[in-house]
Design a protein around this motif. Structure first.
Motif, PDB file in Angstrom:
ATOM      1  N   THR A   1       2.768  -9.204 -11.536  1.00 15.58           N
ATOM      2  CA  THR A   1       4.150  -8.591 -11.418  1.00 15.58           C
ATOM      3  C   THR A   1       4.205  -7.795 -10.004  1.00 15.58           C
ATOM      4  OG1 THR A   1       4.246  -6.930 -12.765  1.00 15.58           O
ATOM      5  CG2 THR A   1       4.870  -9.167 -13.795  1.00 15.58           C
ATOM      6  N   GLU A   2       5.524  -7.509  -9.438  1.00 15.45           N
ATOM      7  CA  GLU A   2       5.596  -6.438  -8.437  1.00 15.45           C
ATOM      8  C   GLU A   2       5.133  -5.338  -8.833  1.00 15.45           C
ATOM      9  OE1 GLU A   2       6.451  -5.893  -4.515  1.00 15.45           O
ATOM     10  OE2 GLU A   2       6.360  -7.896  -5.454  1.00 15.45           O
ATOM     11  N   GLU A   3       5.465  -4.745  -9.963  1.00 18.86           N
ATOM     12  CA  GLU A   3       5.111  -3.697 -10.521  1.00 18.86           C
ATOM     13  C   GLU A   3       3.780  -3.266 -10.668  1.00 18.86           C
ATOM     14  OE1 GLU A   3       7.402  -5.540 -12.041  1.00 18.86           O
ATOM     15  OE2 GLU A   3       9.370  -4.451 -11.273  1.00 18.86           O
ATOM     16  N   GLN A   4       3.106  -4.394 -10.790  1.00 21.82           N
ATOM     17  CA  GLN A   4       1.608  -4.331 -11.276  1.00 21.82           C
ATOM     18  C   GLN A   4       0.681  -4.518  -9.769  1.00 21.82           C
ATOM     19  OE1 GLN A   4       1.540  -7.562 -13.813  1.00 21.82           O
ATOM     20  NE2 GLN A   4       0.816  -6.418 -15.546  1.00 21.82           N
ATOM     21  N   LYS A   5       1.227  -4.522  -8.869  1.00 22.94           N
ATOM     22  CA  LYS A   5       0.748  -4.739  -7.587  1.00 22.94           C
ATOM     23  C   LYS A   5       0.059  -3.559  -7.009  1.00 22.94           C
ATOM     24  CE  LYS A   5       2.704  -8.813  -4.959  1.00 22.94           C
ATOM     25  NZ  LYS A   5       3.379  -8.904  -3.722  1.00 22.94           N
ATOM     26  N   ILE A   6      -1.102  -3.793  -6.460  1.00 25.96           N
ATOM     27  CA  ILE A   6      -1.736  -2.755  -5.847  1.00 25.96           C
ATOM     28  C   ILE A   6      -0.938  -2.425  -4.464  1.00 25.96           C
ATOM     29  CG2 ILE A   6      -3.849  -1.742  -4.669  1.00 25.96           C
ATOM     30  CD1 ILE A   6      -3.857  -1.886  -7.572  1.00 25.96           C
ATOM     31  N   THR A   7      -0.444  -1.283  -4.424  1.00 22.81           N
ATOM     32  CA  THR A   7       0.084  -0.741  -3.154  1.00 22.81           C
ATOM     33  C   THR A   7      -0.603   0.077  -2.044  1.00 22.81           C
ATOM     34  OG1 THR A   7       2.361  -0.679  -4.255  1.00 22.81           O
ATOM     35  CG2 THR A   7       1.988   0.693  -2.185  1.00 22.81           C
ATOM     36  N   ILE A   8      -0.772  -0.449  -0.821  1.00 28.13           N
ATOM     37  CA  ILE A   8      -1.508   0.281   0.091  1.00 28.13           C
ATOM     38  C   ILE A   8      -0.740   0.487   1.406  1.00 28.13           C
ATOM     39  CG2 ILE A   8      -3.669   0.068   1.789  1.00 28.13           C
ATOM     40  CD1 ILE A   8      -4.915  -1.755  -0.265  1.00 28.13           C
ATOM     41  N   TYR A   9      -0.757   1.692   2.077  1.00 27.40           N
ATOM     42  CA  TYR A   9      -0.176   2.148   3.038  1.00 27.40           C
ATOM     43  C   TYR A   9      -0.982   2.135   4.359  1.00 27.40           C
ATOM     44  CZ  TYR A   9       3.614   3.951  -0.007  1.00 27.40           C
ATOM     45  OH  TYR A   9       4.399   4.001  -1.049  1.00 27.40           O
ATOM     46  N   ALA A  10      -0.849   1.175   5.376  1.00 29.16           N
ATOM     47  CA  ALA A  10      -1.707   0.895   6.519  1.00 29.16           C
ATOM     48  C   ALA A  10      -0.892   1.249   7.692  1.00 29.16           C
ATOM     49  CB  ALA A  10      -1.929  -0.457   6.704  1.00 29.16           C
ATOM     50  N   ASP A  11      -1.645   2.187   8.664  1.00 26.80           N
ATOM     51  CA  ASP A  11      -1.329   2.326   9.685  1.00 26.80           C
ATOM     52  C   ASP A  11      -0.956   1.160  10.650  1.00 26.80           C
ATOM     53  OD1 ASP A  11      -1.074   4.905  11.761  1.00 26.80           O
ATOM     54  OD2 ASP A  11      -1.950   3.383  12.832  1.00 26.80           O
ATOM     55  N   GLU A  12      -0.026   1.253  11.497  1.00 22.81           N
ATOM     56  CA  GLU A  12       0.542   0.215  12.427  1.00 22.81           C
ATOM     57  C   GLU A  12      -0.511  -0.381  13.287  1.00 22.81           C
ATOM     58  OE1 GLU A  12       3.846   1.995  14.149  1.00 22.81           O
ATOM     59  OE2 GLU A  12       2.848   3.239  15.392  1.00 22.81           O
ATOM     60  N   ARG A  13      -1.379   0.460  13.629  1.00 19.12           N
ATOM     61  CA  ARG A  13      -2.748  -0.113  14.566  1.00 19.12           C
ATOM     62  C   ARG A  13      -3.389  -1.054  13.724  1.00 19.12           C
ATOM     63  NH1 ARG A  13      -5.161   5.730  15.550  1.00 19.12           N
ATOM     64  NH2 ARG A  13      -4.549   5.593  13.477  1.00 19.12           N
ATOM     65  N   GLU A  14      -3.379  -0.980  12.285  1.00 18.03           N
ATOM     66  CA  GLU A  14      -4.240  -1.992  11.609  1.00 18.03           C
ATOM     67  C   GLU A  14      -3.544  -3.442  11.880  1.00 18.03           C
ATOM     68  OE1 GLU A  14      -7.425  -1.803  10.413  1.00 18.03           O
ATOM     69  OE2 GLU A  14      -7.512   0.028  11.028  1.00 18.03           O
ATOM     70  N   ALA A  15      -2.248  -3.535  12.121  1.00 16.66           N
ATOM     71  CA  ALA A  15      -1.525  -4.931  12.213  1.00 16.66           C
ATOM     72  C   ALA A  15      -2.289  -5.700  13.016  1.00 16.66           C
ATOM     73  CB  ALA A  15      -0.210  -4.638  12.704  1.00 16.66           C
ATOM     74  N   GLN A  16      -3.150  -5.286  14.055  1.00 19.97           N
ATOM     75  CA  GLN A  16      -3.747  -6.135  15.047  1.00 19.97           C
ATOM     76  C   GLN A  16      -5.203  -6.631  14.622  1.00 19.97           C
ATOM     77  OE1 GLN A  16      -1.814  -6.832  17.765  1.00 19.97           O
ATOM     78  NE2 GLN A  16      -0.673  -5.295  16.922  1.00 19.97           N
ATOM     79  N   THR A  17      -5.495  -6.271  13.333  1.00 15.27           N
ATOM     80  CA  THR A  17      -6.764  -6.640  12.678  1.00 15.27           C
ATOM     81  C   THR A  17      -6.313  -7.782  11.703  1.00 15.27           C
ATOM     82  OG1 THR A  17      -6.960  -5.084  10.993  1.00 15.27           O
ATOM     83  CG2 THR A  17      -7.531  -4.492  13.174  1.00 15.27           C
ATOM     84  N   PRO A  18      -7.854  -8.468  11.311  1.00 18.10           N
ATOM     85  CA  PRO A  18      -7.533  -9.515  10.059  1.00 18.10           C
ATOM     86  C   PRO A  18      -7.507  -8.850   8.946  1.00 18.10           C
ATOM     87  CG  PRO A  18      -9.751  -9.494  11.108  1.00 18.10           C
ATOM     88  CD  PRO A  18      -8.870  -8.605  12.016  1.00 18.10           C
TER      89      PRO A  18
ATOM     90  N   ARG B   1     -13.299  -8.842   6.819  1.00 16.85           N
ATOM     91  CA  ARG B   1     -13.270  -9.386   5.422  1.00 16.85           C
ATOM     92  C   ARG B   1     -13.770  -8.729   4.547  1.00 16.85           C
ATOM     93  NH1 ARG B   1     -11.721 -14.538   3.390  1.00 16.85           N
ATOM     94  NH2 ARG B   1     -12.347 -14.833   1.389  1.00 16.85           N
ATOM     95  N   ASN B   2     -15.211  -8.307   4.529  1.00 19.10           N
ATOM     96  CA  ASN B   2     -15.772  -7.397   3.595  1.00 19.10           C
ATOM     97  C   ASN B   2     -15.134  -5.884   3.434  1.00 19.10           C
ATOM     98  OD1 ASN B   2     -18.445  -8.871   4.743  1.00 19.10           O
ATOM     99  ND2 ASN B   2     -18.136  -9.043   2.650  1.00 19.10           N
ATOM    100  N   SER B   3     -14.601  -5.723   4.706  1.00 20.18           N
ATOM    101  CA  SER B   3     -13.845  -4.306   4.688  1.00 20.18           C
ATOM    102  C   SER B   3     -12.442  -4.142   3.772  1.00 20.18           C
ATOM    103  CB  SER B   3     -13.639  -3.856   6.174  1.00 20.18           C
ATOM    104  OG  SER B   3     -14.815  -3.611   7.047  1.00 20.18           O
ATOM    105  N   ALA B   4     -11.845  -5.391   4.210  1.00 21.77           N
ATOM    106  CA  ALA B   4     -10.498  -5.663   3.288  1.00 21.77           C
ATOM    107  C   ALA B   4     -10.704  -5.585   1.905  1.00 21.77           C
ATOM    108  CB  ALA B   4      -9.833  -6.657   3.764  1.00 21.77           C
ATOM    109  N   ASP B   5     -11.962  -6.276   1.451  1.00 23.19           N
ATOM    110  CA  ASP B   5     -12.075  -6.696   0.129  1.00 23.19           C
ATOM    111  C   ASP B   5     -12.451  -5.177  -0.629  1.00 23.19           C
ATOM    112  OD1 ASP B   5     -11.699  -8.975   0.377  1.00 23.19           O
ATOM    113  OD2 ASP B   5     -14.005  -9.669   0.253  1.00 23.19           O
ATOM    114  N   GLN B   6     -12.990  -4.452   0.005  1.00 23.68           N
ATOM    115  CA  GLN B   6     -13.890  -3.115  -0.271  1.00 23.68           C
ATOM    116  C   GLN B   6     -12.412  -2.184  -0.479  1.00 23.68           C
ATOM    117  OE1 GLN B   6     -15.580  -1.954  -2.336  1.00 23.68           O
ATOM    118  NE2 GLN B   6     -17.169  -0.898  -1.243  1.00 23.68           N
ATOM    119  N   ILE B   7     -11.627  -2.200   0.592  1.00 25.23           N
ATOM    120  CA  ILE B   7     -10.433  -1.223   0.549  1.00 25.23           C
ATOM    121  C   ILE B   7      -9.418  -1.782  -0.534  1.00 25.23           C
ATOM    122  CG2 ILE B   7      -8.205  -0.905   1.688  1.00 25.23           C
ATOM    123  CD1 ILE B   7      -9.828  -1.351   4.308  1.00 25.23           C
TER     124      ILE B   7
END
Length: 232
Positions: A2-19, A122-128
């Protein structure tokens, strides 16, 4: 999930250019993207991740930026994690192996940071995602989102309030609505704080006491009077 159970992550806007953000979205992460004051990902209210490619990391050692950046994160967050993507020893930068390993040792021992090495985005995202899940599981908290430039008015007051330990965006807004100003919040009694939705007895007492802790000089430290202007 559910929306309440989702993991929330705040990302800097510079990361928008990465996969990385797309991969996190595929993992059903609730992403909030904006201008972070420092760091690349805030995965809990007091845990930050700084992601650098191996080349960026080595370049930051050579320029000295790494040490300034790490010091600022150490002051702001309880847990600091450096995530390095790629091989530090094959960047082609004119830097010695000792300099690289000395910086890694400094981050670990002096700053108390965790240093992780990942092969690709991809590995970075999975670990984050895994780090955020561990940090947020079982915790009722709203990760603080420390923005860069903040307009005057309500946003400025809310930004100041969110700097308080244990206060995230949602609670910060509730506090501002109830206390009307940062001044009202700082000077509120425990009972007044208890009247704010989302603040229990333990948190109210912790907030109240944090605003009243007096600075204790370290042994041998000069007092402020030594730096005061001489009377004209």
């Amino acid at each position: 999930m559910t929306e309440e159970q989702k993991i929330t992550i705040y990302a800097d806007e510079r990361e928008a250019q990465t996969p990385i953000l797309q991969r996190l979205a595929d993992l059903n992460v609730h992403l909030k993207v904006g201008s972070l004051e420092i760091g690349d990902f805030v995965i809990a209210g007091d845990v930050v991740v700084e992601r650098k490619t191996a080349t960026e990391f080595v370049a930051s050692i050579m320029s000295g930026r790494l040490f300034n950046q790490a010091g600022k994160m150490q002051l702001k967050y309880r847990r600091v994690i450096f995530m390095i993507v790629g091989d530090l020893y094959t960047t082609g930068k004119p830097i010695s192996k000792d300099a690289i390993e000395g910086a890694l040792a400094w981050l670990t021992v002096v700053v108390g940071a965790s240093v992780l090495n990942e092969r690709n985005p991809r590995n970075s995202a999975d670990q984050i995602y895994r780090l955020a899940k561990q940090a947020q599981d079982g915790l009722d908290q709203d990760a603080a989102f420390r923005r860069g430039k903040v307009p005057k008015g309500n946003e400025q007051s809310r930004y100041s309030i969110e700097g308080t330990l244990g206060v995230g965006p949602s609670l910060g807004l509730a506090i501002l609505k109830h206390c009307r100003s940062t001044h009202g919040f700082v000077n509120a009694s425990v009972e007044e704080l208890l009247a704010i939705p989302g603040i229990g007895r333990k948190k109210a007492e912790s907030i109240y006491e944090s605003f009243r802790i007096e600075y204790q000089p370290e042994q041998g430290e000069l007092g402020c009077s030594m730096f005061e202007d001489e009377p004209e």
